[in-house]
Scaffold this motif. Sequence first.
Motif, short mmCIF file in Angstrom:
data_model
loop_
_atom_site.label_atom_id
_atom_site.label_comp_id
_atom_site.label_asym_id
_atom_site.label_seq_id
_atom_site.Cartn_x
_atom_site.Cartn_y
_atom_site.Cartn_z
N THR A 323 0.83 -1.22 0.00
CA THR A 323 0.00 0.00 0.00
C THR A 323 0.86 1.26 0.00
OG1 THR A 323 -0.14 -0.14 2.42
CG2 THR A 323 -1.94 -1.11 1.16
N ARG A 324 2.12 1.09 -0.35
CA ARG A 324 3.02 2.23 -0.54
C ARG A 324 3.86 1.95 -1.79
NH1 ARG A 324 0.30 4.03 2.89
NH2 ARG A 324 0.83 5.13 4.80
N PRO A 325 4.16 2.97 -2.58
CA PRO A 325 5.01 2.73 -3.75
C PRO A 325 6.44 2.42 -3.32
CG PRO A 325 4.57 5.07 -3.49
CD PRO A 325 3.71 4.36 -2.49
N ASP A 326 7.12 1.54 -4.05
CA ASP A 326 8.53 1.29 -3.76
C ASP A 326 9.37 2.42 -4.36
OD1 ASP A 326 8.87 0.77 -6.51
OD2 ASP A 326 8.63 -1.39 -6.24
N GLU A 327 10.69 2.35 -4.19
CA GLU A 327 11.57 3.45 -4.62
C GLU A 327 11.48 3.70 -6.12
OE1 GLU A 327 15.58 3.04 -3.37
OE2 GLU A 327 15.10 2.85 -1.24
N ALA A 328 11.44 2.64 -6.91
CA ALA A 328 11.38 2.81 -8.36
C ALA A 328 10.05 3.42 -8.78
CB ALA A 328 11.57 1.46 -9.05
N GLN A 329 8.97 2.99 -8.15
CA GLN A 329 7.66 3.53 -8.48
C GLN A 329 7.56 5.01 -8.06
OE1 GLN A 329 5.15 0.84 -6.34
NE2 GLN A 329 5.40 -0.83 -7.82
N LEU A 330 8.11 5.32 -6.89
CA LEU A 330 8.07 6.71 -6.42
C LEU A 330 8.88 7.61 -7.35
CD1 LEU A 330 7.05 8.61 -4.25
CD2 LEU A 330 9.10 8.09 -2.90
N ALA A 331 10.02 7.10 -7.82
CA ALA A 331 10.82 7.89 -8.77
C ALA A 331 10.04 8.13 -10.06
CB ALA A 331 12.13 7.16 -9.06
N MET A 332 9.34 7.12 -10.54
CA MET A 332 8.51 7.27 -11.73
C MET A 332 7.43 8.33 -11.53
SD MET A 332 5.73 4.55 -13.25
CE MET A 332 4.84 4.69 -11.67
#
Length: 519
Positions: A323-332
């Motif tokens: 239920t939280r974005p991971d680092e790669a998703q957050l960067a995207m």
Amino acid sequence: MKSEHKVFNNLYQDSVSLMQISAQISKLPGIQQASVVMGTATNLEQLHDAGLGDNIAAGPNDLVIAVQGEDDACQEALDLAHQRLNSKPAESGNDGVRAPDLVSMEMALEKEPESNLALISVPGDYAAAEAIKALNLGMNVMMFSDNVSVAQEKAIKTLARERNRIVMGPDCGTAIVNGIPLGFANVVNRGAIGIVGASGTGVQEVTCRIDQLGAGISQALGTGGHDLSEEIGGISMLFGLQALAEDPATQVIVLISKPPAKAVAERILEQAQAAGKPVVVNFLGAKPEDITRPGVTAATTLASAADLAVALLNKTELRQHATRPDEAQLAMLEQACSTLPATRQLIRGVFAGGTFCYEAQLLCQQNGFTASSNTPVSGNSKLADIWKSSGHTLIDMGDDDFTRGKPHPMIDPTLRNQRILDELNDPQTAVVLFDLVLGYGASEDPAAGLLELLAQIDKQKLPVLIAHVCGTEADPQQRNRQIEALREAGVIVADCNAQAAVWASSVALIQAKKNGASA
């Protein structure tokens, strides 16, 4: 512009067929709006309110085609609708003699004596009587019909319990029985996971994800949205749960619903614990600690319900969907927000699936964003004007307020697409969140109309668009084909509804930090 209508006496068509015809003629050049409905008092009132006809002389057994637009276009629409209504091929025997029409369930049973399920899709005023007829003939019932009173539903389901039969519905839009999709259902693999759900799109999400994870469905049984109320007592869910517990082809069971009445929830959970098989329960918004017990695993999202069911089937590690974005998703997501001005702060959700809207509201709340909606969850506010968003807004476009006299957005996404366009043009919108629901009965190409609108807008001026596509590769619309088309247009596509809602919340958080604002 003028309005015209045509009445066909004693001609019945089911609601899905009528919505599909309405959608087709609505798209004709020169047509402003169109509706093909049965002539019930409610439908005639809705046609009047929509400006599609006054004093239409039609009864509940009559079919009405009503159109508004340019003169020639109206006539073309009436002719096309008439053609569609009469396009069914006649069945003939080997001698060329046309078989008589089946005009009753008794006649149908005489022709197909092994039949044990009746699908009822008649106006709500008549649905209860037809369901009782079917039960008295020893049949199970799927009631696609809505507008059935709670008292009638209780009477029908009580009779079904006495007859050891299940009633799926009223307003049951999705089921998969012995591998056959019914209503708005998807093409999924057969397998060992059985589902009982009080939500049509919830069942679609879980069955599709199970398919994508390489497992399959034994049975998917709908209950209708009121089944787990205190008045009904979960009669259909309890029956479906017991049936799956006794089914040798089912190894894992999944239960899906919005939070039931407390006493009903306890009754269901007690029976789930005694099922003798692993049971995954997703009561949307319920606390996991109120559900979890020996043999019963709580799922926090629809996606998690599928993930946990497959893990239990394969005896692998149990994990809730993130239920939280991971680092790669957050960067995207940060990259997608890089050109957005700080003035774009708001989440705008536009949904065809009511349960998707419900789940998205819950997840946005968990991430700090309360919102307005036409169907608000606890803690959110009722939208004052459903046609105008205010603040963070998540809209269920499949709700009755939007579908009176019009096709459901899963069948015809035109109205949904226009609402998305309105949200895109709002200078305060940071992210537009939406769904595409595939499968039988749904639009043949739900992305097409939206992409035509997006092509007319300068991409540099767009907020972030995040979508979720509910479907499978075997669906007529092909899930990957829809996803690729969206991505080519610059839409970020999430794996599931929960991920899409979390990503939308993350975009709003990123934008809030730009000017030091809080959620």
